[in-house]
Design an enzyme around this catalytic site. Structure first.
Site, mmCIF file in Angstrom:
data_model
loop_
_atom_site.group_PDB
_atom_site.id
_atom_site.type_symbol
_atom_site.label_atom_id
_atom_site.label_comp_id
_atom_site.label_asym_id
_atom_site.label_seq_id
_atom_site.Cartn_x
_atom_site.Cartn_y
_atom_site.Cartn_z
ATOM 1 N N THR A 115 -30.460 27.707 -24.818
ATOM 2 C CA THR A 115 -29.373 28.467 -24.978
ATOM 3 C C THR A 115 -29.270 29.870 -25.766
ATOM 4 O O THR A 115 -28.661 30.921 -25.583
ATOM 5 C CB THR A 115 -28.279 27.866 -25.697
ATOM 6 O OG1 THR A 115 -28.800 27.403 -26.764
ATOM 7 C CG2 THR A 115 -27.541 26.755 -25.090
ATOM 8 N N GLY A 116 -30.844 30.198 -26.060
ATOM 9 C CA GLY A 116 -31.221 31.430 -26.681
ATOM 10 C C GLY A 116 -31.380 32.316 -25.792
ATOM 11 O O GLY A 116 -31.728 32.227 -24.386
ATOM 12 N N ARG B 43 -28.211 21.352 -28.788
ATOM 13 C CA ARG B 43 -27.783 20.708 -30.079
ATOM 14 C C ARG B 43 -26.256 20.450 -30.041
ATOM 15 O O ARG B 43 -25.784 21.474 -29.028
ATOM 16 C CB ARG B 43 -28.038 21.014 -31.319
ATOM 17 C CG ARG B 43 -27.861 22.662 -31.376
ATOM 18 C CD ARG B 43 -28.119 23.306 -32.677
ATOM 19 N NE ARG B 43 -28.090 24.631 -32.937
ATOM 20 C CZ ARG B 43 -28.118 25.265 -33.957
ATOM 21 N NH1 ARG B 43 -28.372 24.523 -35.067
ATOM 22 N NH2 ARG B 43 -27.864 26.862 -33.846
ATOM 23 N N SER C 95 -44.568 33.867 -34.530
ATOM 24 C CA SER C 95 -44.144 35.004 -34.461
ATOM 25 C C SER C 95 -44.658 36.223 -35.281
ATOM 26 O O SER C 95 -45.603 35.956 -36.182
ATOM 27 C CB SER C 95 -42.537 35.062 -35.423
ATOM 28 O OG SER C 95 -42.216 36.201 -35.734
ATOM 29 N N GLU D 239 -43.818 38.146 -37.378
ATOM 30 C CA GLU D 239 -43.450 38.122 -38.613
ATOM 31 C C GLU D 239 -44.441 37.301 -39.787
ATOM 32 O O GLU D 239 -44.225 37.553 -40.752
ATOM 33 C CB GLU D 239 -41.959 37.219 -38.730
ATOM 34 C CG GLU D 239 -40.728 38.087 -38.709
ATOM 35 C CD GLU D 239 -40.297 39.270 -39.684
ATOM 36 O OE1 GLU D 239 -40.303 38.798 -40.961
ATOM 37 O OE2 GLU D 239 -40.300 40.194 -39.547
ATOM 38 N N TYR E 82 -38.285 32.746 -43.428
ATOM 39 C CA TYR E 82 -38.437 32.511 -42.175
ATOM 40 C C TYR E 82 -40.126 32.632 -41.788
ATOM 41 O O TYR E 82 -40.653 31.988 -40.963
ATOM 42 C CB TYR E 82 -37.704 33.666 -41.205
ATOM 43 C CG TYR E 82 -37.945 33.946 -39.591
ATOM 44 C CD1 TYR E 82 -37.533 32.848 -38.818
ATOM 45 C CD2 TYR E 82 -38.925 34.701 -39.245
ATOM 46 C CE1 TYR E 82 -37.829 32.962 -37.290
ATOM 47 C CE2 TYR E 82 -39.424 34.646 -37.750
ATOM 48 C CZ TYR E 82 -38.591 33.801 -37.149
ATOM 49 O OH TYR E 82 -38.928 33.949 -35.606
ATOM 50 N N LYS F 182 -42.586 29.978 -39.999
ATOM 51 C CA LYS F 182 -43.279 29.963 -38.895
ATOM 52 C C LYS F 182 -45.016 30.020 -38.971
ATOM 53 O O LYS F 182 -45.513 29.374 -38.135
ATOM 54 C CB LYS F 182 -42.897 31.408 -38.248
ATOM 55 C CG LYS F 182 -41.732 31.615 -37.598
ATOM 56 C CD LYS F 182 -41.528 30.758 -36.370
ATOM 57 C CE LYS F 182 -40.313 30.832 -35.528
ATOM 58 N NZ LYS F 182 -40.148 29.927 -34.195
ATOM 59 N N ASN G 221 -41.794 41.396 -31.564
ATOM 60 C CA ASN G 221 -40.203 41.440 -31.319
ATOM 61 C C ASN G 221 -39.983 41.852 -29.728
ATOM 62 O O ASN G 221 -40.524 42.755 -29.103
ATOM 63 C CB ASN G 221 -39.413 42.711 -31.957
ATOM 64 C CG ASN G 221 -39.673 42.407 -33.536
ATOM 65 O OD1 ASN G 221 -40.619 42.146 -34.044
ATOM 66 N ND2 ASN G 221 -38.485 42.584 -34.167
ATOM 67 N N HIS G 222 -39.248 41.183 -29.222
ATOM 68 C CA HIS G 222 -38.806 41.347 -27.699
ATOM 69 C C HIS G 222 -37.211 41.056 -27.732
ATOM 70 O O HIS G 222 -36.725 40.221 -28.116
ATOM 71 C CB HIS G 222 -39.527 40.396 -26.889
ATOM 72 C CG HIS G 222 -39.721 38.982 -27.271
ATOM 73 N ND1 HIS G 222 -40.664 38.441 -28.099
ATOM 74 C CD2 HIS G 222 -38.891 37.978 -26.787
ATOM 75 C CE1 HIS G 222 -40.444 37.093 -28.354
ATOM 76 N NE2 HIS G 222 -39.479 36.977 -27.475
#
Ligand code: NAP
Ligand code: GDD
Length: 329
Positions: free
Chosen positions: A11-12, A34, A124, A126, A148, A152, A177-178
């Site tokens: 769903t993302g 979920r 990521s 990050e 976060y 990761k 980042n996309h």
């Protein structure tokens, strides 16, 4: 026989583009969702008659084992996560449970059902945080700057560890980042393009932002899901950086988005300390040479095209709404 794939996080943003790509390639796609009190299928509405949705949660080991057992996929894409960096300071424990132990639960489900299933883990940039070298490669040491990012790093290393311990074809894609018109509204690119559209249509008169000097290597999500698929088609499992190799500041993003709509950003953008972070990642820029060489992957959408695509999509969406309620001045 069609290949079967399970996608968590369908769903993302990325899940929706990846599902499209896999369907185009003839896969049977099962999406893990979920349970929520109301569905949030706006990104996959157009795919619902071609995919199967199964309930499971990264917090629930048995639900993951059950879905893997029932579907017996050839490939498993673990995209589900708590992905909004500021929220990770508000909920550090839950972030770790989703993004760190959630990955272990997925890997355990595969180990227990069938170690022949190939798995992609969504890692990521990050993880580089306070960067140790410029640009960042697969060999650059990690120095995460948020719960976060820390979560990761665990997800990345547990994936590597299951590959080395059990011989599972487990790969970690270190994606920079996309973005896309399907990006969540709280991330800076979408917040800016949505803000530009609202100002242009007379629905807002200013836009509050945090640190305008932070720099990111922004690409298009549709290009990045192609890299995920390519990683699982190789002869050996390995980890790859996926990035454009071009970095822009938030200020440049703002200039580009406002000027695409014919607006002077300086009249509308206000800096608001509420959007500053306890610890910032100042500058990310990736070196995707390995992916270019081994996977033959190339990004196709430039930064300017991406920003224009997102501004146009928000203008179209919001002008549709304003036409319906007659709210345009
Ligand atoms: P996103 O739009 O925020 O989507 C996250 C997905 O995870 C949603 O489908 C969400 O479901 C699901 N999810 C969250 N918690 C879950 C749980 N406990 N059980 C099952 N599903 C759960 O994120 P994205 O931008 O597509 O990113 C996909 C992945 O790539 C994430 O792991 C993210 O951390 C990582 N990543 C993203 C980027 C980027 O720039 N986009 C870069 C590097 C890495 P709901 O719809 O129910 O909330
Ligand atoms: N969200 C947001 N809102 N960010 C702002 C704002 C604002 O009002 N003003 C400035 N920024 C700056 C942030 O401080 C950060 O430096 C930069 O814009 C990008 O922020 P986000 O778009 O929220 O993304 P991110 O880089 O923190 O995280 C995204 O990319 C990661 C990959 O590097 C997420 O998609 C993560 O899930 C992903 O792993």
């Amino acid at each position: 026989m069609a290949k079967r794939a399970i996608v968590t996080g369908i769903t993302g943003q990325d899940g929706s583009y990846l599902a499209e790509l896999l369907l185009d390639k003839g896969y049977e796609v099962t999406g893990v969702v979920r349970r929520l009190s109301a569905s949030n299928f706006w990104r996959i509405e157009h795919l619902l008659d071609r995919i199967t949705l199964r309930p499971a949660d990264l917090l629930d080991q048995l639900s993951l084992i059950r879905v893997v057992q029932d579907v017996r996929p050839h490939e498993f894409y673990n995209l589900a996560a708590m992905s909004f960096v500021p929220a990770s300071w508000d909920q550090p424990l839950l972030t770790g449970d989703f993004n760190s132990q959630g990955v272990t639960r997925v890997l355990e489900a595969i180990r227990q059902v069938d170690t022949g299933i190939r798995i992609y883990q969504a890692s990521s940039s990050e993880m580089y945080g306070r960067v140790r070298e410029v640009p960042q490669t697969e060999l650059t040491p990690f120095y995460p700057r948020s719960p976060y990012g820390v979560s990761k790093v665990f997800g990345h290393y547990i994936t590597v560890n299951y590959r080395e311990s059990y011989g599972i074809f487990a790969v970690s894609g270190i994606l920079f980042n996309h973005e896309s018109p399907r990006r969540g509204i709280e991330f800076v690119t979408r917040k800016v393009t949505d803000g530009v559209a609202r100002i242009k249509l007379g629905l807002a008169d200013s836009l509050g932002l945090g640190n305008l000097e932070a720099c990111r290597d922004w690409g298009f999500a549709g290009d990045y899901v192609r890299a995920m698929w390519l990683m699982l088609q190789q002869d050996t499992a390995d980890d790859y950086v996926i990035a454009t190799g071009v970095s822009h500041s938030v200020r440049q993003l703002v200039e580009s988005a406002f000027s695409h709509a014919g607006l002077d950003w300086q009249k509308y953008v206000k800096t608001d300390p509420a959007f500053l972070r306890p610890a910032e990642v100042d500058h990310l820029i990736g070196d995707a040479s390995k992916a270019r060489k081994v996977l033959g992957w190339e990004p196709e959408v430039s930064f300017d095209k991406l920003v224009a695509m997102m501004v146009d999509a928000d203008l179209e969406r919001l002008s549709g709404q304003t036409r319906r309620v007659g709210a345009v001045r």
